[in-house]
Design an enzyme around this catalytic site. Structure first.
Site, PDB file in Angstrom:
ATOM      1  N   TYR A   1       0.834  -1.211   0.000  1.00 44.52           N
ATOM      2  CA  TYR A   1       0.000   0.000   0.000  1.00 44.52           C
ATOM      3  C   TYR A   1       0.863   1.253   0.000  1.00 44.52           C
ATOM      4  CZ  TYR A   1      -3.910   3.072   1.233  1.00 44.52           C
ATOM      5  OH  TYR A   1      -4.865   4.062   1.238  1.00 44.52           O
TER       6      TYR A   1
ATOM      7  N   LYS B   1       0.897   4.094  -3.071  1.00 45.84           N
ATOM      8  CA  LYS B   1       0.443   5.453  -2.808  1.00 45.84           C
ATOM      9  C   LYS B   1       1.572   6.468  -2.998  1.00 45.84           C
ATOM     10  CE  LYS B   1      -3.869   4.616  -2.143  1.00 45.84           C
ATOM     11  NZ  LYS B   1      -4.877   5.102  -3.121  1.00 45.84           N
TER      12      LYS B   1
ATOM     13  N   ILE C   1     -10.314   8.127   7.136  1.00 43.73           N
ATOM     14  CA  ILE C   1     -11.595   8.747   6.836  1.00 43.73           C
ATOM     15  C   ILE C   1     -12.693   7.717   7.103  1.00 43.73           C
ATOM     16  CG2 ILE C   1     -12.986   9.920   5.092  1.00 43.73           C
ATOM     17  CD1 ILE C   1     -10.440  11.448   5.689  1.00 43.73           C
ATOM     18  N   LYS C   2     -13.840   8.164   7.541  1.00 43.57           N
ATOM     19  CA  LYS C   2     -14.951   7.262   7.869  1.00 43.57           C
ATOM     20  C   LYS C   2     -15.536   6.650   6.603  1.00 43.57           C
ATOM     21  CE  LYS C   2     -16.311   9.728  12.081  1.00 43.57           C
ATOM     22  NZ  LYS C   2     -17.373  10.526  12.752  1.00 43.57           N
ATOM     23  N   THR C   3     -14.880   5.616   6.109  1.00 50.00           N
ATOM     24  CA  THR C   3     -15.324   4.865   4.936  1.00 50.00           C
ATOM     25  C   THR C   3     -15.104   3.383   5.221  1.00 50.00           C
ATOM     26  OG1 THR C   3     -13.180   4.790   3.816  1.00 50.00           O
ATOM     27  CG2 THR C   3     -14.533   6.773   3.460  1.00 50.00           C
TER      28      THR C   3
END
Length: 263
Positions: free
Chosen positions: A161, A165, A196-198
């Site tokens: 990751y 990125k 983030i709220k995902t």
């Protein structure tokens, strides 16, 4: 603000990974500010539902397409159909991405590494490549590549990751320079959110025994603003970069991290 008076009125946006999370928030934001939006995802049911909801509020502004971002032929097809539906393409948001498995170097697998590479960075190359002729034709245009704070600061167990990125960050600068030196009037910038709220936080919630509040508290400990982000925190940045008000901004990275990397 909705309709033709918005900050991106008259523009046409293609947003990948839009069936939920950040992509969904971006689609709503751009549509409410006057853009037509093509929302794409491997989850066709999800983007169809999103397009229907957006069209109920802003009629005729949203179009849904099934899209595997790792497939080059699908990129060509989706872009062609989106351009036909919207009358052009002036905003590309490369949002689709995956976290991959949390693996240390000795336990990582080539399969995991290649899967994360394909979704997180190869898809962005394909999107930029095949969208660019349309973006040039509809200029002034903007490419917004969604990276992560993980592309600027590493963490154990996140090798695949982190690497992808970071690649998004640097590839964005390359595209920005090519477009600027070519006088194409196409800008390219990267956005680097923290937690983030995902649904990407689901593994952390699972590690907290399913306690969402506990997981969020743990994740926010290293963030000076002492909270995790909301999808609109990222969507507002995307709106700025999509609008002509950011016409002198290219090759830049925007950290949406509550001050985390300022420490």
């Amino acid at each position: 603000m909705t309709g033709k008076a918005g900050r991106v009125a008259g523009k046409q946006a293609l947003i990948t990974g839009a069936a939920g999370g950040l992509g969904e928030a971006m689609a709503w934001m751009l549509a409410r500010e006057g853009a037509k939006v093509a929302v794409t995802d491997v989850n066709l049911k999800g983007v169809r539902a999103l397009a229907a909801a957006i069209n109920a509020e802003v009629p005729g502004s949203a179009f849904a397409f099934e899209h595997d971002v790792t497939d080059e032929a699908e990129w060509v097809s989706v872009i062609d159909r989106a351009v036909a539906a919207m009358g052009g393409l002036s905003i590309l948001v490369n949002n689709a991405g995956i976290g991959g498995d949390l693996k240390f170097v000795e336990t990582d697998t080539l399969e995991n590494w290649r899967r994360v590479q394909a979704v997180n960075i190869e898809s962005i190359m394909l999107g930029c490549k095949h969208a660019m002729p349309h973006l040039r034709a509809s200029a002034p245009s903007s490419i917004i590549n969604i990276s992560s704070v993980a592309g600027l600061a590493a963490a154990p167990g996140m090798g695949a990751y982190n690497a992808t990125k970071a690649a998004v960050w640097m590839y964005t600068k390359t595209i920005a320079l090519e477009a600027a030196k070519g006088d194409w009037n196409v800008r390219c910038n990267s956005v680097h959110p923290v937690f983030i709220k995902t649904p990407i936080l689901d593994p952390f919630i699972a590690m907290a025994g399913g306690d969402e509040a506990k997981a969020h508290e743990r994740l926010s400990r290293g963030i000076p603003l002492k909270r995790i982000g909301e999808p609109d925190d990222v969507a507002y940045c995307v709106l700025y970069l999509a609008a002509d008000e950011s016409k002198f901004v290219t090759g830049a990275e925007f950290k949406i991290d509550g001050g985390m990397l300022a420490q």
